[in-house]
Design a protein around this motif. Structure first.
Motif, short mmCIF file in Angstrom:
data_model
loop_
_atom_site.label_atom_id
_atom_site.label_comp_id
_atom_site.label_asym_id
_atom_site.label_seq_id
_atom_site.Cartn_x
_atom_site.Cartn_y
_atom_site.Cartn_z
N ASP A 171 -2.31 0.68 2.94
CA ASP A 171 -2.84 1.01 1.62
C ASP A 171 -4.22 0.40 1.34
OD1 ASP A 171 -2.18 -1.64 1.03
OD2 ASP A 171 -0.56 -1.13 -0.35
N GLY A 172 -4.60 -0.62 2.11
CA GLY A 172 -5.92 -1.22 1.90
C GLY A 172 -7.06 -0.28 2.22
N TRP A 173 -6.80 0.75 3.03
CA TRP A 173 -7.85 1.70 3.41
C TRP A 173 -7.98 2.86 2.42
CZ3 TRP A 173 -5.63 -1.49 6.82
CH2 TRP A 173 -6.46 -2.09 7.77
N ALA A 174 -7.17 2.86 1.38
CA ALA A 174 -7.24 3.94 0.38
C ALA A 174 -8.23 3.64 -0.73
CB ALA A 174 -5.86 4.18 -0.22
N GLN A 175 -8.68 2.37 -0.84
CA GLN A 175 -9.67 1.98 -1.83
C GLN A 175 -9.25 2.31 -3.26
OE1 GLN A 175 -13.40 3.73 -0.56
NE2 GLN A 175 -13.39 2.64 1.38
N SER A 176 -7.96 2.24 -3.53
CA SER A 176 -7.46 2.55 -4.87
C SER A 176 -7.74 1.40 -5.82
CB SER A 176 -5.95 2.83 -4.81
OG SER A 176 -5.26 1.70 -4.32
N ASP A 177 -7.68 1.71 -7.12
CA ASP A 177 -7.90 0.68 -8.13
C ASP A 177 -6.79 -0.36 -8.13
OD1 ASP A 177 -10.24 1.93 -9.01
OD2 ASP A 177 -9.11 3.26 -10.34
N ARG A 188 -2.46 -1.21 -6.45
CA ARG A 188 -1.45 -0.88 -5.45
C ARG A 188 -0.06 -1.23 -5.97
NH1 ARG A 188 -4.85 -4.42 -1.24
NH2 ARG A 188 -6.78 -3.19 -1.35
N TRP A 189 0.88 -0.36 -5.65
CA TRP A 189 2.30 -0.59 -5.92
C TRP A 189 3.01 -0.58 -4.58
CZ3 TRP A 189 6.89 1.77 -4.83
CH2 TRP A 189 8.01 1.44 -5.62
N ARG A 190 3.81 -1.62 -4.32
CA ARG A 190 4.44 -1.75 -3.01
C ARG A 190 5.94 -1.99 -3.13
NH1 ARG A 190 -0.20 -5.92 -0.82
NH2 ARG A 190 -1.68 -4.33 -0.04
N LEU A 191 6.69 -1.29 -2.30
CA LEU A 191 8.14 -1.49 -2.24
C LEU A 191 8.52 -2.09 -0.89
CD1 LEU A 191 11.00 -1.10 -3.42
CD2 LEU A 191 11.02 1.16 -2.34
N ALA A 192 9.10 -3.28 -0.93
CA ALA A 192 9.66 -3.96 0.24
C ALA A 192 8.73 -3.94 1.44
CB ALA A 192 11.01 -3.33 0.61
N PRO A 193 7.50 -4.47 1.30
CA PRO A 193 6.54 -4.41 2.41
C PRO A 193 7.03 -5.15 3.66
CG PRO A 193 5.77 -5.90 0.70
CD PRO A 193 6.95 -5.19 0.13
N GLN A 194 6.62 -4.64 4.79
CA GLN A 194 7.00 -5.20 6.08
C GLN A 194 5.76 -5.33 6.95
OE1 GLN A 194 9.55 -2.66 8.43
NE2 GLN A 194 10.51 -4.38 9.48
N ASP A 195 5.57 -6.50 7.58
CA ASP A 195 4.38 -6.66 8.41
C ASP A 195 4.60 -6.07 9.80
OD1 ASP A 195 5.67 -8.57 10.07
OD2 ASP A 195 5.00 -10.22 8.83
N GLY A 196 3.50 -5.91 10.53
CA GLY A 196 3.57 -5.24 11.80
C GLY A 196 4.37 -5.98 12.85
N GLU A 213 -2.41 -6.25 3.29
CA GLU A 213 -3.61 -6.78 2.62
C GLU A 213 -3.20 -7.60 1.40
OE1 GLU A 213 -6.94 -7.99 1.39
OE2 GLU A 213 -7.00 -6.69 3.16
N PRO A 214 -3.57 -8.90 1.35
CA PRO A 214 -3.08 -9.74 0.26
C PRO A 214 -3.88 -9.63 -1.04
CG PRO A 214 -4.37 -11.05 1.79
CD PRO A 214 -4.30 -9.66 2.38
N SER A 215 -5.11 -9.13 -0.97
CA SER A 215 -5.96 -9.13 -2.15
C SER A 215 -5.78 -7.86 -2.96
CB SER A 215 -7.42 -9.29 -1.74
OG SER A 215 -7.82 -8.20 -0.93
N GLY A 216 -6.41 -7.84 -4.13
CA GLY A 216 -6.36 -6.66 -4.98
C GLY A 216 -5.35 -6.78 -6.10
N THR A 217 -5.30 -5.72 -6.90
CA THR A 217 -4.36 -5.65 -8.02
C THR A 217 -3.07 -5.02 -7.52
OG1 THR A 217 -6.23 -5.36 -9.54
CG2 THR A 217 -4.03 -4.80 -10.37
#
Length: 240
Positions: free
Chosen positions: A111-117, A119-127, A184-188
């Protein structure tokens, strides 16, 4: 009022195109990003129903098939991680900058590559955790064929050559990129987890993880919770 229709569109990629679904029209755009591999199949219906519910609240919801996933005809073994991040950029170029991304599980890696204002995330999982799961699946398949292998052996195989697991063929460039991928940890960001997950979250939902089911399934109550929270976060971010 009848639900908004599902419209099949496309976005350009590598001189051809990949499928893009839109539900709703005329409102702010929300880009939904599905999880990778088999989890995408298991919760596809769930995500479509969530898109219908969010669209009914005045949003235009989009869901792309990444190259090599779902109904894409692109061979997965020809891809690397940058192809997937680049595909998200191609989707944004086609639909415009979304107000919000709504990402599910490993979709949160992209989602970091979408450049959205926001982000909403459900149960994120790292690679790295995804790679561990794929390696365990391969180890189990090997045991069924009376082949004894260690996680380290399979990991080395996946990093050096085409990795065959659960019906997928992954290039070493893709597995190396996936293993290194982080959310991506940053952003709203609004982070949503299931109640069974003890990690920090902005909201916890009492539900079963549909992505763990052996077959695709749906949970209308869980889905309504997702609809309500995505809509809440989109409106809150719009208000500043």
């Amino acid at each position: 009022m009848s639900p908004a229709p599902l419209v099949h569109l496309a976005y350009p990629w590598r001189g051809a195109s990949e499928r893009l679904i839109r539900i709703g029209d005329g409102g702010p755009a929300i880009l939904f990003i599905a999880p990778l591999f088999e989890e995408a199949n298991r919760i596809r219906h769930f995500m479509i129903e969530a898109m219908r519910g969010v669209a009914a609240k005045g949003y235009a919801c989009f869901l792309p098939d990444l190259p090599g996933t779902l109904e894409s005809a692109t061979p997965l073994e020809t891809l690397d991680w940058d192809n997937w991040t680049g595909a998200i950029g191609a989707v944004v170029a086609a639909i415009g900058k979304p107000r919000l991304t709504a990402s599910f599980r490993t979709g949160c890696l992209l989602d970091g590559w979408a450049q959205s204002d926001a982000r909403w995330r459900l149960a994120p999982q790292d690679g790295a955790s995804v790679m561990r799961e794929l390696i365990r699946i391969r180890m189990a398949a090997n045991r069924e064929n009376s082949i004894v292998t260690t996680m380290a052996e399979i990991d080395a195989e996946a990093m050096d050559g085409v990795f065959e697991v659960a019906g997928y063929r992954l290039s070493p460039k893709l597995t190396r990129g996936l293993k290194a991928a982080q959310v991506e940890p940053s952003g709203t960001v609004r982070l949503v987890r299931l109640e069974s997950d003890i990690q920090p979250a902005d909201l916890t939902i009492t539900a079963q993880p549909l992505w763990r089911r052996s077959e695709p399934d749906h949970d209308p109550v869980f889905c309504q919770s997702v609809i309500d929270d995505i809509s809440y976060w989109a409106s809150l971010c719009a208000a500043g």
